[in-house]
Design a protein around this motif. Structure first.
Motif, mmCIF file in Angstrom:
data_model
loop_
_atom_site.group_PDB
_atom_site.id
_atom_site.type_symbol
_atom_site.label_atom_id
_atom_site.label_comp_id
_atom_site.label_asym_id
_atom_site.label_seq_id
_atom_site.Cartn_x
_atom_site.Cartn_y
_atom_site.Cartn_z
ATOM 1 N N VAL A 82 -2.727 -3.322 0.442
ATOM 2 C CA VAL A 82 -2.370 -2.270 -0.521
ATOM 3 C C VAL A 82 -0.890 -2.350 -0.892
ATOM 4 O O VAL A 82 -0.524 -2.201 -2.064
ATOM 5 C CB VAL A 82 -2.716 -0.866 0.025
ATOM 6 C CG1 VAL A 82 -2.044 0.216 -0.801
ATOM 7 C CG2 VAL A 82 -4.217 -0.655 0.009
ATOM 8 N N VAL A 83 -0.031 -2.597 0.085
ATOM 9 C CA VAL A 83 1.393 -2.656 -0.248
ATOM 10 C C VAL A 83 1.731 -3.928 -1.030
ATOM 11 O O VAL A 83 2.636 -3.919 -1.871
ATOM 12 C CB VAL A 83 2.301 -2.505 0.998
ATOM 13 C CG1 VAL A 83 2.143 -1.129 1.614
ATOM 14 C CG2 VAL A 83 2.057 -3.585 2.019
ATOM 15 N N ALA A 84 0.988 -5.017 -0.791
ATOM 16 C CA ALA A 84 1.185 -6.227 -1.601
ATOM 17 C C ALA A 84 0.771 -5.955 -3.048
ATOM 18 O O ALA A 84 1.463 -6.352 -3.997
ATOM 19 C CB ALA A 84 0.381 -7.386 -1.026
ATOM 20 N N PHE A 85 -0.346 -5.280 -3.219
ATOM 21 C CA PHE A 85 -0.813 -4.847 -4.541
ATOM 22 C C PHE A 85 0.238 -3.931 -5.180
ATOM 23 O O PHE A 85 0.576 -4.065 -6.355
ATOM 24 C CB PHE A 85 -2.147 -4.116 -4.389
ATOM 25 C CG PHE A 85 -2.788 -3.674 -5.670
ATOM 26 C CD1 PHE A 85 -3.808 -4.422 -6.245
ATOM 27 C CD2 PHE A 85 -2.390 -2.501 -6.302
ATOM 28 C CE1 PHE A 85 -4.412 -4.002 -7.436
ATOM 29 C CE2 PHE A 85 -2.976 -2.077 -7.491
ATOM 30 C CZ PHE A 85 -3.994 -2.834 -8.054
ATOM 31 N N SER A 86 0.788 -3.023 -4.382
ATOM 32 C CA SER A 86 1.779 -2.059 -4.878
ATOM 33 C C SER A 86 3.063 -2.747 -5.314
ATOM 34 O O SER A 86 3.720 -2.311 -6.268
ATOM 35 C CB SER A 86 2.091 -1.021 -3.791
ATOM 36 O OG SER A 86 0.926 -0.294 -3.429
#
Length: 248
Positions: free
Chosen positions: A151-155
């Motif tokens: 999720v944080v990579a996506f973010s």
């Protein structure tokens, strides 16, 4: 509407970020460290994203009318009345299953929002904070360790905030050492690529999309199935957070 920047972008504090990253790796449920990392590494990324947001009709309306996404996400009674399969109903189910609340992110990040002098920029920053668990639901990544790093990579792709990149990179290195050859890096990199291909989620009118079917949201916003994350189900299962036990 035109934007007037009322605050000077803070200098990045790499030492503070490193200390918070190490603390987060020791305890991935210590959400306060995430906000310390984000604050230490934000630079001018937030102001750039805010300018982009404000240039849209949706963003201008939200800022002008002082709309807070938290008001929608914490209203469980209203969310429960939404149709089955809607993004709002799926978000509510996720929060109940995980035994977390929208207000929990607020409690964990209070200190990180104390420096704002521009109320409108702060409103946007809080809005992006509130979206985190909503993005879990939209993207299909769980709250397990691998899911969080995805999720944080996506973010990072969506916001260009260096803190997200640091968490995703350090987290994937840490998990890869513990789960060698189980596709950790592949899953996180795929999440990064999917974030680049998706519509810009911070600029969406989430308050008025809550009744929309999740499947339709994913199609509208080009949210691609996280196949590599799904394939690493053993890693996900072994990095689930401990269940929160309610106290009287």
């Amino acid at each position: 509407m035109t934007m007037e920047t009322k605050t000077k972008a803070p200098r990045r504090n790499y030492i503070a970020a490193w200390k918070a990253l190490r603390a987060l790796m020791r305890d991935r449920e210590d959400t306060t460290q995430v906000f310390k990392i984000m604050q230490a590494l934000v630079g001018n990324a937030l102001e750039k994203q805010y300018a982009r947001f404000l240039a849209t009709d949706i963003g201008a309306n939200i800022i002008t009318n002082k709309i807070n996404l938290l008001d929608t996400l914490k209203d469980r009674e209203a969310l429960a009345k939404l149709p089955e399969g809607s993004i709002g109903r799926e978000y509510l189910n996720f929060m109940i299953t995980e035994n977390i609340t929208a207000e929990g992110l607020v409690d964990a990040s209070d200190d990180s929002f104390s420096h704002f002098k521009d109320a409108d920029l702060e409103r946007y920053a809080m809005r992006t904070r509130e979206m985190h668990d909503l993005w879990h639901v939209i993207t299909g990544y769980g709250r397990d360790g691998l899911g969080e790093f995805c999720v944080v990579a996506f973010s990072y792709s969506q916001t260009k905030s260096l803190g997200f990149a640091a968490i995703a990179l350090m987290g994937s290195v840490d998990l890869s050492r513990k789960f060698k050859g189980q596709g950790v890096f592949a899953a996180v990199m795929q999440a990064f690529k999917h974030g680049r291909k998706a519509a810009w989620l911070p600029g969406q009118d989430w308050e008025n999309l809550m009744a929309t079917p999740l499947s339709e949201i994913r199609s509208m916003m080009n949210i691609i199935e996280p196949s590599k994350y799904n394939a690493a189900s053993d890693v996900s299962a072994q990095t689930r957070p401990e269940p929160i036990v309610a106290t009287a």
